[in-house]
Design a protein around this motif. Structure first.
Motif, PDB file in Angstrom:
ATOM      1  N   LEU A  66       0.911  -1.942 108.052  1.00 58.06           N
ATOM      2  CA  LEU A  66       1.479  -3.360 107.731  1.00 58.06           C
ATOM      3  C   LEU A  66       2.086  -3.882 108.917  1.00 58.06           C
ATOM      4  O   LEU A  66       2.787  -3.110 109.848  1.00 58.06           O
ATOM      5  CB  LEU A  66       2.390  -3.420 106.605  1.00 58.06           C
ATOM      6  CG  LEU A  66       2.067  -2.784 105.261  1.00 58.06           C
ATOM      7  CD1 LEU A  66       3.162  -2.971 104.300  1.00 58.06           C
ATOM      8  CD2 LEU A  66       1.027  -3.598 104.769  1.00 58.06           C
ATOM      9  N   LEU A  67       2.078  -5.133 109.277  1.00 58.52           N
ATOM     10  CA  LEU A  67       3.048  -5.948 109.928  1.00 58.52           C
ATOM     11  C   LEU A  67       3.607  -6.958 109.234  1.00 58.52           C
ATOM     12  O   LEU A  67       3.113  -7.701 108.431  1.00 58.52           O
ATOM     13  CB  LEU A  67       2.349  -6.919 111.059  1.00 58.52           C
ATOM     14  CG  LEU A  67       1.794  -5.896 112.132  1.00 58.52           C
ATOM     15  CD1 LEU A  67       0.925  -6.542 113.239  1.00 58.52           C
ATOM     16  CD2 LEU A  67       2.863  -5.102 113.103  1.00 58.52           C
ATOM     17  N   VAL A  73       4.046  -9.851 104.363  1.00 54.32           N
ATOM     18  CA  VAL A  73       3.016  -9.206 105.019  1.00 54.32           C
ATOM     19  C   VAL A  73       2.071  -9.811 105.746  1.00 54.32           C
ATOM     20  O   VAL A  73       1.333 -10.472 104.975  1.00 54.32           O
ATOM     21  CB  VAL A  73       2.215  -8.208 103.998  1.00 54.32           C
ATOM     22  CG1 VAL A  73       1.057  -7.367 104.727  1.00 54.32           C
ATOM     23  CG2 VAL A  73       3.181  -7.216 103.391  1.00 54.32           C
ATOM     24  N   LYS A  74       2.114  -9.874 107.147  1.00 60.69           N
ATOM     25  CA  LYS A  74       0.802 -10.828 107.736  1.00 60.69           C
ATOM     26  C   LYS A  74      -0.304  -9.833 108.343  1.00 60.69           C
ATOM     27  O   LYS A  74      -1.255 -10.621 108.643  1.00 60.69           O
ATOM     28  CB  LYS A  74       1.681 -11.148 109.104  1.00 60.69           C
ATOM     29  CG  LYS A  74       3.089 -11.908 108.842  1.00 60.69           C
ATOM     30  CD  LYS A  74       2.760 -13.304 108.127  1.00 60.69           C
ATOM     31  CE  LYS A  74       3.715 -14.215 108.088  1.00 60.69           C
ATOM     32  NZ  LYS A  74       3.582 -15.603 107.487  1.00 60.69           N
ATOM     33  N   VAL A 116       7.702  -3.865 100.344  1.00 57.26           N
ATOM     34  CA  VAL A 116       8.472  -4.861 101.331  1.00 57.26           C
ATOM     35  C   VAL A 116       9.398  -5.442 100.714  1.00 57.26           C
ATOM     36  O   VAL A 116      10.500  -5.666 101.307  1.00 57.26           O
ATOM     37  CB  VAL A 116       7.577  -5.652 101.922  1.00 57.26           C
ATOM     38  CG1 VAL A 116       8.110  -6.862 102.815  1.00 57.26           C
ATOM     39  CG2 VAL A 116       6.390  -5.107 102.976  1.00 57.26           C
ATOM     40  N   HIS A 117       9.347  -5.946  99.323  1.00 59.49           N
ATOM     41  CA  HIS A 117      10.257  -6.681  98.595  1.00 59.49           C
ATOM     42  C   HIS A 117      11.361  -5.870  98.142  1.00 59.49           C
ATOM     43  O   HIS A 117      12.732  -6.157  98.322  1.00 59.49           O
ATOM     44  CB  HIS A 117       9.712  -7.602  97.489  1.00 59.49           C
ATOM     45  CG  HIS A 117      10.787  -8.301  96.556  1.00 59.49           C
ATOM     46  ND1 HIS A 117      11.344  -9.327  97.127  1.00 59.49           N
ATOM     47  CD2 HIS A 117      11.138  -7.940  95.407  1.00 59.49           C
ATOM     48  CE1 HIS A 117      12.351  -9.858  96.120  1.00 59.49           C
ATOM     49  NE2 HIS A 117      12.189  -9.088  95.157  1.00 59.49           N
ATOM     50  N   ALA A 118      11.250  -4.731  97.743  1.00 59.36           N
ATOM     51  CA  ALA A 118      12.181  -3.699  97.067  1.00 59.36           C
ATOM     52  C   ALA A 118      13.032  -3.298  98.200  1.00 59.36           C
ATOM     53  O   ALA A 118      14.225  -2.988  97.746  1.00 59.36           O
ATOM     54  CB  ALA A 118      11.526  -2.826  96.301  1.00 59.36           C
ATOM     55  N   PHE A 119      12.558  -2.792  99.334  1.00 54.62           N
ATOM     56  CA  PHE A 119      13.176  -2.368 100.402  1.00 54.62           C
ATOM     57  C   PHE A 119      13.864  -3.480 101.339  1.00 54.62           C
ATOM     58  O   PHE A 119      14.556  -3.123 102.417  1.00 54.62           O
ATOM     59  CB  PHE A 119      12.501  -1.403 101.301  1.00 54.62           C
ATOM     60  CG  PHE A 119      12.269  -0.116 100.686  1.00 54.62           C
ATOM     61  CD1 PHE A 119      12.949   0.984 100.941  1.00 54.62           C
ATOM     62  CD2 PHE A 119      11.230   0.294  99.622  1.00 54.62           C
ATOM     63  CE1 PHE A 119      12.805   2.439 100.296  1.00 54.62           C
ATOM     64  CE2 PHE A 119      11.069   1.284  99.145  1.00 54.62           C
ATOM     65  CZ  PHE A 119      11.712   2.375  99.327  1.00 54.62           C
ATOM     66  N   GLY A 120      13.605  -4.542 101.255  1.00 51.32           N
ATOM     67  CA  GLY A 120      14.074  -5.701 102.096  1.00 51.32           C
ATOM     68  C   GLY A 120      13.682  -5.499 103.477  1.00 51.32           C
ATOM     69  O   GLY A 120      14.485  -5.865 104.320  1.00 51.32           O
ATOM     70  N   LEU A 121      12.312  -5.139 103.362  1.00 53.49           N
ATOM     71  CA  LEU A 121      11.786  -4.923 104.888  1.00 53.49           C
ATOM     72  C   LEU A 121      11.401  -6.148 105.439  1.00 53.49           C
ATOM     73  O   LEU A 121      10.518  -6.987 105.087  1.00 53.49           O
ATOM     74  CB  LEU A 121      10.614  -4.067 104.961  1.00 53.49           C
ATOM     75  CG  LEU A 121      10.845  -2.634 104.295  1.00 53.49           C
ATOM     76  CD1 LEU A 121       9.696  -1.782 103.962  1.00 53.49           C
ATOM     77  CD2 LEU A 121      11.911  -1.929 105.305  1.00 53.49           C
TER      78      LEU A 121
END
Length: 267
Positions: A66-67, A73-74, A116-121
């Motif tokens: 992922l980026l 997520v891009k 991504v949302h849960a880990f705050g990435l």
């Protein structure tokens, strides 16, 4: 995978014996002490079985690149992972793009967004490893970093994305520049020749690559006379073979042929 509930206690005892045999005491003791039937917090990566509908095809385990920018997520690229054996979770190869159908791929995309949302990435590269089980996608590893150097050229060849360049753009606050990158232009596999046991390398005989469809590069990590630790040192790799081609069928054929003609002798 077990067939009846009656097999569960026996299977769990086998798992515990395996842990006691392969995992150092200082690592296993706190985990097993914390495990109870009321607090089932023990996730064993190598015991995650791919869904039965996928296992016969050798599919189900995936590596996801992922980026992420501004929490979104891009870029999403997913590789099928082929394991060394049914009891050794280490990948023998990662192959882009995935052969999973659109529904399974969407399930992993949804999982990636949730992670991504849960880990705050918020910004940067992310690696996910997961398995499509009978109950749906199961995450077992998250890394907020970039993939290793052996994988990056394959991603760039397949998708036209330089992960290092795009990560630097994200770090500088610039928008990523992907140009419809998630439509793969090429296919590729990275094969890791892994040591199955603690041993010494006697010889490594790699065949000549002969194909008009695909390109191949080989990087030896060990030489005759070197010691290898095997499964006790994960990813103790003897050599790396990278094959890229116009589609997965061509790449898979070339990889199968190459692997069939490799000769590695360990003592």
């Amino acid at each position: 995978r077990i067939e009846t509930r009656a097999e569960l206690p026996v299977a769990f005892e086998d798992v515990c014996r395996d842990i006691a045999h392969t995992v150092p005491h200082e690592f296993r003791t706190p985990v097993l002490q914390a495990f109870t039937s009321e607090q089932a917090n023990l996730l064993l990566e190598e015991y995650l079985a791919p869904a039965q509908r996928l296992a016969r095809q050798g599919l189900g385990r995936v590596g996801i690149e992922l980026l992420v920018q501004n929490g979104q997520v891009k870029f999403f690229a997913m590789a099928d992972g082929e394991c060394v054996s049914a009891t050794d979770h280490r990948y023998a190869s990662l192959s882009f793009p995935s052969r999973l159908d659109a529904q399974d791929q969407q399930a992993f995309r949804d999982l990636a967004n949730q992670v991504v949302h849960a880990f705050g990435l918020s910004d940067g590269p992310v690696i996910l490893d997961a398995v499509m089980t009978d109950k749906g996608p199961q995450l077992y590893e998250v890394n907020a970093r970039m993939e290793g150097a052996m994988i990056l050229p394959v991603i760039e060849r397949c998708y036209g994305v330089d992960m290092v360049e795009q990560a630097l753009r994200i770090a500088a606050g610039l928008p990523v520049d992907l140009d419809a990158a998630e439509t793969p232009k090429w296919a590729g596999s990275v094969f890791l020749a892994l040591a199955g046991s603690r041993s010494r390398v006697v010889s490594i005989d790699l065949p000549e690559f002969d194909s008009d469809d695909c390109e191949c590069s080989v990087s030896l990590q060990k030489s005759p006379g070197d010691e290898v630790s095997g499964p006790e040192a994960p990813y103790d790799t003897l050599g790396v073979v990278t094959i890229t081609g116009p589609n997965r069928d061509a790449v898979d054929r070339c990889l199968h042929s190459y692997r069939s003609n490799m000769a590695i002798e360990l003592q």
